[in-house]
Design a protein around this motif. Structure first.
Motif, PDB file in Angstrom:
ATOM      1  N   VAL A 198     -12.770 -16.676 -11.752  1.00 52.94           N
ATOM      2  CA  VAL A 198     -14.190 -16.415 -11.479  1.00 52.94           C
ATOM      3  C   VAL A 198     -14.568 -15.028 -11.984  1.00 52.94           C
ATOM      4  CG1 VAL A 198     -15.890 -16.098  -9.637  1.00 52.94           C
ATOM      5  CG2 VAL A 198     -14.220 -17.948  -9.477  1.00 52.94           C
ATOM      6  N   LEU A 199     -13.743 -14.033 -11.651  1.00 52.27           N
ATOM      7  CA  LEU A 199     -14.059 -12.660 -12.039  1.00 52.27           C
ATOM      8  C   LEU A 199     -13.895 -12.439 -13.538  1.00 52.27           C
ATOM      9  CD1 LEU A 199     -12.479 -10.758  -9.013  1.00 52.27           C
ATOM     10  CD2 LEU A 199     -14.880 -11.331  -9.411  1.00 52.27           C
ATOM     11  N   VAL A 243     -22.117  -1.905 -11.750  1.00 55.89           N
ATOM     12  CA  VAL A 243     -22.355  -2.136 -10.319  1.00 55.89           C
ATOM     13  C   VAL A 243     -21.095  -1.917  -9.491  1.00 55.89           C
ATOM     14  CG1 VAL A 243     -23.053  -3.841  -8.601  1.00 55.89           C
ATOM     15  CG2 VAL A 243     -24.349  -3.613 -10.731  1.00 55.89           C
ATOM     16  N   PRO A 244     -19.932  -2.495  -9.844  1.00 57.18           N
ATOM     17  CA  PRO A 244     -18.738  -2.229  -9.032  1.00 57.18           C
ATOM     18  C   PRO A 244     -18.338  -0.754  -9.026  1.00 57.18           C
ATOM     19  CG  PRO A 244     -18.387  -4.138 -10.423  1.00 57.18           C
ATOM     20  CD  PRO A 244     -19.667  -3.505 -10.863  1.00 57.18           C
ATOM     21  N   ALA A 261     -18.052   1.507  -5.711  1.00 56.78           N
ATOM     22  CA  ALA A 261     -16.843   2.270  -5.401  1.00 56.78           C
ATOM     23  C   ALA A 261     -17.187   3.730  -5.140  1.00 56.78           C
ATOM     24  CB  ALA A 261     -15.841   2.152  -6.551  1.00 56.78           C
ATOM     25  N   TRP A 262     -18.120   4.278  -5.894  1.00 56.54           N
ATOM     26  CA  TRP A 262     -18.559   5.655  -5.674  1.00 56.54           C
ATOM     27  C   TRP A 262     -19.237   5.804  -4.310  1.00 56.54           C
ATOM     28  CZ3 TRP A 262     -23.644   7.661  -5.449  1.00 56.54           C
ATOM     29  CH2 TRP A 262     -23.720   9.042  -5.412  1.00 56.54           C
ATOM     30  N   LEU A 279     -23.144  -5.052  -4.237  1.00 53.94           N
ATOM     31  CA  LEU A 279     -22.320  -5.805  -5.189  1.00 53.94           C
ATOM     32  C   LEU A 279     -23.003  -7.106  -5.612  1.00 53.94           C
ATOM     33  CD1 LEU A 279     -18.662  -5.450  -3.885  1.00 53.94           C
ATOM     34  CD2 LEU A 279     -19.575  -4.620  -6.055  1.00 53.94           C
ATOM     35  N   GLY A 280     -23.931  -7.594  -4.808  1.00 59.79           N
ATOM     36  CA  GLY A 280     -24.664  -8.801  -5.171  1.00 59.79           C
ATOM     37  C   GLY A 280     -25.439  -8.649  -6.468  1.00 59.79           C
ATOM     38  N   PHE A 281     -25.792  -7.412  -6.823  1.00 69.21           N
ATOM     39  CA  PHE A 281     -26.522  -7.194  -8.077  1.00 69.21           C
ATOM     40  C   PHE A 281     -25.650  -7.395  -9.309  1.00 69.21           C
ATOM     41  CE2 PHE A 281     -29.322  -4.689  -5.221  1.00 69.21           C
ATOM     42  CZ  PHE A 281     -30.477  -5.430  -5.438  1.00 69.21           C
TER      43      PHE A 281
END
Length: 156
Positions: A45-46, A65-66, A70-71, A145-147
């Motif tokens: 998936v990823l 985005v990830p 994380a930041w 993370l949905g973005f």
């Protein structure tokens, strides 16, 4: 025995409550097993999601985005250290829902469902391993993370 005043179910961390304890060797082994299981379940998936980010310029922002999330977690690290770990069995329910959504998405060849199930699984693992207070503390980065997930062409 845990001080009842330190119960995190109602909201924020209370003064005088013990901070999160560091992970022991056995905890690292369990965490490695969880990561391996996630790689097996969500690796395809990823990988497909990352390929879409890389090849479709409309979704190339997904690469950032990830990193941004994380930041955000890194910025909250001092506050997160103060939250005691109180694993909750309710996380297993979220994980089971995530697996059901993943299976429906795979059977129906629906990319959006398989990708959303990853976020649900992350929430379930946070609750299972760390507790509801951690989920509340990480709610914004997790929701953001949905973005990273592109909308289906039908909606777009």
């Amino acid at each position: 025995m845990m001080n009842p005043a330190c119960d995190q179910s109602g909201g924020a961390v209370r003064a005088g409550c013990p901070p999160a304890t560091p992970l022991r060797r056995g905890d690292w082994v369990g965490l490695g097993a969880v990561i391996a299981a996630l790689a097996v379940l969500y690796g395809p998936v990823l990988l497909r999601l990352a390929a879409q980010w890389w090849t479709d310029e409309n979704y190339s922002y997904g690469l950032l985005v990830p990193v941004f999330c994380a930041w955000l977690v890194y910025r909250r690290r001092s506050r997160l250290r103060e939250i005691p770990r109180q694993p909750a069995a309710g996380g297993w329910v979220l994980a089971a829902v995530a697996l059901a959504v993943l299976m429906v998405g795979r059977l129906g060849a629906e990319l959006l469902l398989t990708r959303l199930s990853f976020l649900i699984m992350l929430a379930g693992l946070i609750v299972t391993l760390l507790g509801w207070a951690w989920l509340r503390a990480l709610a914004f980065p997790l929701a953001f993370l949905g973005f990273m997930i592109p909308w289906p062409t039908l909606i777009y």
